[in-house]
Write a protein that holds these residues in place. Structure first.
Motif, PDB file in Angstrom:
ATOM      1  N   TYR A  80       0.648  -1.108   0.329  1.00  0.00           N
ATOM      2  CA  TYR A  80      -0.191  -0.441   0.417  1.00  0.00           C
ATOM      3  C   TYR A  80       1.199   0.695  -0.176  1.00  0.00           C
ATOM      4  O   TYR A  80       1.634   1.519   1.136  1.00  0.00           O
ATOM      5  N   ASP A  81       0.627   2.413  -1.284  1.00  0.00           N
ATOM      6  CA  ASP A  81       1.199   3.644  -0.993  1.00  0.00           C
ATOM      7  C   ASP A  81       3.155   2.570  -0.860  1.00  0.00           C
ATOM      8  O   ASP A  81       3.875   3.808   0.082  1.00  0.00           O
ATOM      9  N   GLY A  82       3.551   2.058  -0.792  1.00  0.00           N
ATOM     10  CA  GLY A  82       4.806   1.822  -1.151  1.00  0.00           C
ATOM     11  C   GLY A  82       5.459   1.232  -0.058  1.00  0.00           C
ATOM     12  O   GLY A  82       6.286   0.797   0.453  1.00  0.00           O
ATOM     13  N   GLN A  83       4.108   1.415   0.838  1.00  0.00           N
ATOM     14  CA  GLN A  83       4.806   0.298   1.973  1.00  0.00           C
ATOM     15  C   GLN A  83       4.169  -1.401   2.420  1.00  0.00           C
ATOM     16  O   GLN A  83       3.483  -2.114   1.296  1.00  0.00           O
TER      17      GLN A  83
ATOM     18  N   HIS B 122      -7.161  -2.385   6.863  1.00  0.00           N
ATOM     19  CA  HIS B 122      -6.886  -2.763   8.199  1.00  0.00           C
ATOM     20  C   HIS B 122      -6.333  -3.769   9.055  1.00  0.00           C
ATOM     21  O   HIS B 122      -5.581  -3.338  10.123  1.00  0.00           O
ATOM     22  N   LEU B 123      -5.946  -4.619   8.889  1.00  0.00           N
ATOM     23  CA  LEU B 123      -5.184  -6.270   9.702  1.00  0.00           C
ATOM     24  C   LEU B 123      -4.086  -5.353   8.777  1.00  0.00           C
ATOM     25  O   LEU B 123      -3.571  -5.683  10.242  1.00  0.00           O
ATOM     26  N   CYS B 124      -3.852  -4.995   8.003  1.00  0.00           N
ATOM     27  CA  CYS B 124      -2.339  -4.527   8.041  1.00  0.00           C
ATOM     28  C   CYS B 124      -1.772  -4.030   8.860  1.00  0.00           C
ATOM     29  O   CYS B 124      -0.780  -4.004   9.500  1.00  0.00           O
TER      30      CYS B 124
ATOM     31  N   LEU C 209       1.091 -10.328   6.048  1.00  0.00           N
ATOM     32  CA  LEU C 209       0.179 -11.536   6.532  1.00  0.00           C
ATOM     33  C   LEU C 209       0.196 -13.054   6.738  1.00  0.00           C
ATOM     34  O   LEU C 209       0.087 -13.406   5.246  1.00  0.00           O
ATOM     35  N   THR C 210       0.161 -13.817   7.983  1.00  0.00           N
ATOM     36  CA  THR C 210       0.836 -15.146   7.604  1.00  0.00           C
ATOM     37  C   THR C 210      -0.587 -15.451   7.562  1.00  0.00           C
ATOM     38  O   THR C 210      -1.536 -14.702   8.090  1.00  0.00           O
TER      39      THR C 210
END
Length: 121
Positions: A23-26, A94-96, A30-31
């Motif tokens: 997201y936007d370079g981030q 949201h989970l990230c 997530l497992t």
């Protein structure tokens, strides 16, 4: 918080059982276990507040495939047969960004239920 979080990249890493989202370079990873126990499906979330079903024995779950759903979500096929939750872009974001807090709450619920996770696999 990004008002319309849509991942620019989604990559499934089957070997490590992780889903990578950008997201936007981030970059976030997530497992499969984290995604499975936080599935937005009614089977996991219930049909209303307080009806959540604690998911146990998901330490070794993997993801067999993901597929896009329109322009708003992905469907994740877990290798334990679960595939009924649609992970919207908003929910995935949201989970990230809340991963550590959500994971900590899950571990606390497991402890309260007397369940001991297998060592991190």
């Amino acid at each position: 918080m990004n008002p319309n979080p849509v991942p620019s990249e989604i990559q499934l890493h089957k070997q490590s059982r992780k889903l990578e989202l950008v997201y936007d370079g981030q970059h976030f990873q997530l497992t499969a276990e984290f995604l499975r126990v936080n599935s937005p499906s009614a089977e996991v979330q219930g049909h209303g507040p307080g009806q959540e079903v604690l998911q146990v024995q998901k330490e070794n779950v993997g993801i067999s495939q993901i597929e896009p759903v329109g322009h708003y979500a992905i469907k994740i096929y877990f290798d334990d047969g679960h595939d009924s939750g649609l992970f919207s872009w908003d929910y995935l974001y949201h989970l990230c960004v809340n991963h550590d807090e959500i994971w900590s709450q899950y571990l606390d619920k497991l402890t309260a239920a007397g369940y001991e996770r297998e060592a991190d696999c």
